[in-house]
Write a protein that holds these residues in place. Sequence first.
Motif, PDB file in Angstrom:
ATOM      1  N   ARG A  98      78.816 -70.940  35.200  1.00 23.85           N
ATOM      2  CA  ARG A  98      79.927 -70.666  36.091  1.00 23.85           C
ATOM      3  C   ARG A  98      80.741 -69.504  35.565  1.00 23.85           C
ATOM      4  O   ARG A  98      81.079 -69.419  34.394  1.00 23.85           O
ATOM      5  CB  ARG A  98      80.805 -71.924  36.194  1.00 23.85           C
ATOM      6  N   GLY A  99      81.048 -68.568  36.454  1.00 22.21           N
ATOM      7  CA  GLY A  99      81.850 -67.414  36.095  1.00 22.21           C
ATOM      8  C   GLY A  99      81.046 -66.209  35.680  1.00 22.21           C
ATOM      9  O   GLY A  99      81.561 -65.106  35.601  1.00 22.21           O
ATOM     10  N   MET A 100      79.748 -66.383  35.407  1.00 22.93           N
ATOM     11  CA  MET A 100      78.904 -65.265  35.002  1.00 22.93           C
ATOM     12  C   MET A 100      78.594 -64.399  36.216  1.00 22.93           C
ATOM     13  O   MET A 100      78.184 -64.905  37.251  1.00 22.93           O
ATOM     14  CB  MET A 100      77.592 -65.772  34.394  1.00 22.93           C
ATOM     15  N   PRO A 101      78.813 -63.094  36.155  1.00 27.76           N
ATOM     16  CA  PRO A 101      78.550 -62.239  37.312  1.00 27.76           C
ATOM     17  C   PRO A 101      77.077 -62.156  37.641  1.00 27.76           C
ATOM     18  O   PRO A 101      76.221 -62.247  36.767  1.00 27.76           O
ATOM     19  CB  PRO A 101      79.090 -60.874  36.861  1.00 27.76           C
ATOM     20  N   ALA A 102      76.797 -62.014  38.924  1.00 29.91           N
ATOM     21  CA  ALA A 102      75.417 -61.865  39.360  1.00 29.91           C
ATOM     22  C   ALA A 102      74.903 -60.472  39.032  1.00 29.91           C
ATOM     23  O   ALA A 102      75.667 -59.514  38.953  1.00 29.91           O
ATOM     24  CB  ALA A 102      75.319 -62.106  40.863  1.00 29.91           C
ATOM     25  N   ARG A 103      73.587 -60.372  38.832  1.00 30.28           N
ATOM     26  CA  ARG A 103      72.982 -59.058  38.638  1.00 30.28           C
ATOM     27  C   ARG A 103      73.077 -58.240  39.909  1.00 30.28           C
ATOM     28  O   ARG A 103      73.127 -58.783  41.010  1.00 30.28           O
ATOM     29  CB  ARG A 103      71.520 -59.221  38.249  1.00 30.28           C
ATOM     30  N   ALA A 104      73.073 -56.939  39.765  1.00 32.85           N
ATOM     31  CA  ALA A 104      73.129 -56.069  40.939  1.00 32.85           C
ATOM     32  C   ALA A 104      71.940 -56.359  41.844  1.00 32.85           C
ATOM     33  O   ALA A 104      70.796 -56.425  41.380  1.00 32.85           O
ATOM     34  CB  ALA A 104      73.103 -54.601  40.505  1.00 32.85           C
ATOM     35  N   PRO A 105      72.186 -56.584  43.124  1.00 26.45           N
ATOM     36  CA  PRO A 105      71.094 -56.953  44.037  1.00 26.45           C
ATOM     37  C   PRO A 105      70.108 -55.816  44.233  1.00 26.45           C
ATOM     38  O   PRO A 105      70.471 -54.657  44.288  1.00 26.45           O
ATOM     39  CB  PRO A 105      71.835 -57.269  45.342  1.00 26.45           C
ATOM     40  N   ARG A 106      68.837 -56.177  44.317  1.00 25.72           N
ATOM     41  CA  ARG A 106      67.806 -55.183  44.561  1.00 25.72           C
ATOM     42  C   ARG A 106      67.627 -54.922  46.049  1.00 25.72           C
ATOM     43  O   ARG A 106      67.245 -53.851  46.456  1.00 25.72           O
ATOM     44  CB  ARG A 106      66.482 -55.657  43.946  1.00 25.72           C
ATOM     45  N   SER A 107      67.827 -55.959  46.867  1.00 21.50           N
ATOM     46  CA  SER A 107      67.699 -55.800  48.307  1.00 21.50           C
ATOM     47  C   SER A 107      68.554 -56.866  48.968  1.00 21.50           C
ATOM     48  O   SER A 107      68.950 -57.839  48.337  1.00 21.50           O
ATOM     49  CB  SER A 107      66.221 -55.950  48.733  1.00 21.50           C
ATOM     50  N   ARG A 108      68.832 -56.698  50.235  1.00 19.72           N
ATOM     51  CA  ARG A 108      69.702 -57.642  50.927  1.00 19.72           C
ATOM     52  C   ARG A 108      68.966 -58.949  51.176  1.00 19.72           C
ATOM     53  O   ARG A 108      67.812 -58.963  51.637  1.00 19.72           O
ATOM     54  CB  ARG A 108      70.197 -57.066  52.245  1.00 19.72           C
ATOM     55  N   LEU A 109      69.631 -60.038  50.885  1.00 13.28           N
ATOM     56  CA  LEU A 109      69.117 -61.358  51.204  1.00 13.28           C
ATOM     57  C   LEU A 109      69.681 -61.775  52.559  1.00 13.28           C
ATOM     58  O   LEU A 109      70.897 -61.828  52.737  1.00 13.28           O
ATOM     59  CB  LEU A 109      69.534 -62.380  50.141  1.00 13.28           C
ATOM     60  N   HIS A 110      68.798 -62.065  53.494  1.00 14.41           N
ATOM     61  CA  HIS A 110      69.230 -62.432  54.838  1.00 14.41           C
ATOM     62  C   HIS A 110      69.271 -63.951  54.997  1.00 14.41           C
ATOM     63  O   HIS A 110      68.670 -64.699  54.232  1.00 14.41           O
ATOM     64  CB  HIS A 110      68.302 -61.803  55.873  1.00 14.41           C
ATOM     65  N   LEU A 111      69.990 -64.366  56.027  1.00 14.64           N
ATOM     66  CA  LEU A 111      70.234 -65.784  56.248  1.00 14.64           C
ATOM     67  C   LEU A 111      68.944 -66.554  56.511  1.00 14.64           C
ATOM     68  O   LEU A 111      68.678 -67.584  55.896  1.00 14.64           O
ATOM     69  CB  LEU A 111      71.199 -65.948  57.431  1.00 14.64           C
ATOM     70  N   SER A 112      68.136 -66.049  57.436  1.00 10.65           N
ATOM     71  CA  SER A 112      66.894 -66.731  57.794  1.00 10.65           C
ATOM     72  C   SER A 112      65.897 -65.720  58.344  1.00 10.65           C
ATOM     73  O   SER A 112      65.622 -65.684  59.540  1.00 10.65           O
ATOM     74  CB  SER A 112      67.164 -67.833  58.827  1.00 10.65           C
ATOM     75  N   PRO A 113      65.326 -64.885  57.482  1.00 12.01           N
ATOM     76  CA  PRO A 113      64.413 -63.846  57.956  1.00 12.01           C
ATOM     77  C   PRO A 113      63.074 -64.430  58.368  1.00 12.01           C
ATOM     78  O   PRO A 113      62.673 -65.500  57.890  1.00 12.01           O
ATOM     79  CB  PRO A 113      64.251 -62.938  56.732  1.00 12.01           C
ATOM     80  N   PRO A 114      62.360 -63.737  59.250  1.00 12.26           N
ATOM     81  CA  PRO A 114      61.026 -64.209  59.616  1.00 12.26           C
ATOM     82  C   PRO A 114      60.061 -64.075  58.453  1.00 12.26           C
ATOM     83  O   PRO A 114      60.208 -63.207  57.602  1.00 12.26           O
ATOM     84  CB  PRO A 114      60.636 -63.288  60.775  1.00 12.26           C
ATOM     85  N   SER A 115      59.092 -64.946  58.411  1.00 13.53           N
ATOM     86  CA  SER A 115      58.084 -64.915  57.361  1.00 13.53           C
ATOM     87  C   SER A 115      56.734 -65.213  57.991  1.00 13.53           C
ATOM     88  O   SER A 115      56.600 -66.167  58.763  1.00 13.53           O
ATOM     89  CB  SER A 115      58.401 -65.948  56.279  1.00 13.53           C
ATOM     90  N   LEU A 116      55.747 -64.393  57.686  1.00 15.21           N
ATOM     91  CA  LEU A 116      54.426 -64.547  58.277  1.00 15.21           C
ATOM     92  C   LEU A 116      53.558 -65.485  57.446  1.00 15.21           C
ATOM     93  O   LEU A 116      53.748 -65.617  56.238  1.00 15.21           O
ATOM     94  CB  LEU A 116      53.753 -63.185  58.415  1.00 15.21           C
ATOM     95  N   VAL A 117      52.600 -66.119  58.114  1.00 15.62           N
ATOM     96  CA  VAL A 117      51.737 -67.070  57.420  1.00 15.62           C
ATOM     97  C   VAL A 117      50.378 -66.476  57.074  1.00 15.62           C
ATOM     98  O   VAL A 117      49.616 -67.068  56.315  1.00 15.62           O
ATOM     99  CB  VAL A 117      51.531 -68.351  58.258  1.00 15.62           C
ATOM    100  N   GLY A 118      50.055 -65.305  57.628  1.00 17.13           N
ATOM    101  CA  GLY A 118      48.819 -64.638  57.253  1.00 17.13           C
ATOM    102  C   GLY A 118      47.768 -64.572  58.332  1.00 17.13           C
ATOM    103  O   GLY A 118      46.851 -63.771  58.252  1.00 17.13           O
TER     104      GLY A 118
END
Length: 406
Positions: free
Chosen positions: A25-45
């Motif tokens: 608790r209280g430790m800063p997060a690392r700088a984000p590499r990319s945006r994390l979205h709420l519920s992005p689509p994901s393919l199954v292949g």
Amino acid sequence: MTAIHLRAEDDAESRPGAVLSFPSRGMPARAPRSRLHLSPPSLVGGELAVLSRTLTDGWIAPAGPVPESFEQAIGEATTFNHVAAVASGTAALHLGYRVLGVERGDEVWTQSLTFVATIAPAVQMGARPRFLDVAAESWTMDPNVLESALQRAAQRGKLPRAVVPVDLYGQPCDLDAILTLCGRWGVPVLCDSAEAMGARYRDRAVGKGAALVAFSFNGNKIITAGGGGALASDDPALIARARHLASQAKEVAPHYQHETTGYSYGLSSVLAAVGLAQIGALSTRVAERRLVFERYVEGLGNLPGIGFMPEPAWARATRWLSVILIDPKVFGATREAVRRALDAANIESRPVWKPLHMQPAFRGARYDGGGLSGQFFEHGLCLPSGTMTAEEQARVVAVIRGCCKG
């Protein structure tokens, strides 16, 4: 089934059962590499193969074997005997209102804590909305509030044309209680299960027992076609009527004959192909979402002032979205402060649905119950809930922990 995630990074920790390492608790997060979205689509292949075959066979329009196969797969996944695949979840709800006979001046009741699409088609048809509060144990329509409202409506001779419970964020409503109450007065139930395909209510699939059920395959849903929806029922006449209306209400004739007007609500073969490839992964996707929720409980559950959307003993939610409650007096920061901190770290989050009785579009509409819907909106925050690596989810947890001053 191997998933193809719509993001650049991936690692072995994203597999179910991986252990997350959460910063203190209280430790800063690392700088984000990319945006994390709420519920992005994901393919199954398997989407590309089904799409290629569909296009090679010359099917693009909302007709032919692929939409039919998709409807069959939806029926198997949801245990409904009759399914009409349509252009969107909102279209499914609109058709549901039409086949239930909703007309101008009728009342349609739903819970206040939901997305606007639940009631918008009925309002556009001239119906009058009435909003009911939710129960603390589920955040879905409170049967006690419904019972009191139905008793008063019956006394004045103005029962609703339809009651529309919502399986909120993948959480099943207490459907048996709602069906019993509505059955007492002969009011049909249209279940808005747009967010809940794959959820279980007691010993059966979500929505089973309602006159009609609407599902969504929007890009942010657990199973997506990039768009689209479905209306399901065990009553063949209701779905036959919906199909008729969804195809411009064309009558059987060598010319274009119309006894009424309909809509262009068919689901294209292209979108149906994507959905058909996806739906076999439903149980896996639900398990993945529930694991995401469990990891949030692991990472945030010991913080003062943090609570979680509950799951009643009679429900197995999909956890389409993981939702936390923040008590600012105990946690030391408001829901909005946490949301802004996440956004600054390139992480998308969203307040719980703003209750419809608080929306300007429905100013003057009746609202029954206490203030739980408003409280959940004020303190509730939806967190990224899609396919994530352990590292990505740890980023979310670290930012929230860093906001805690309690």
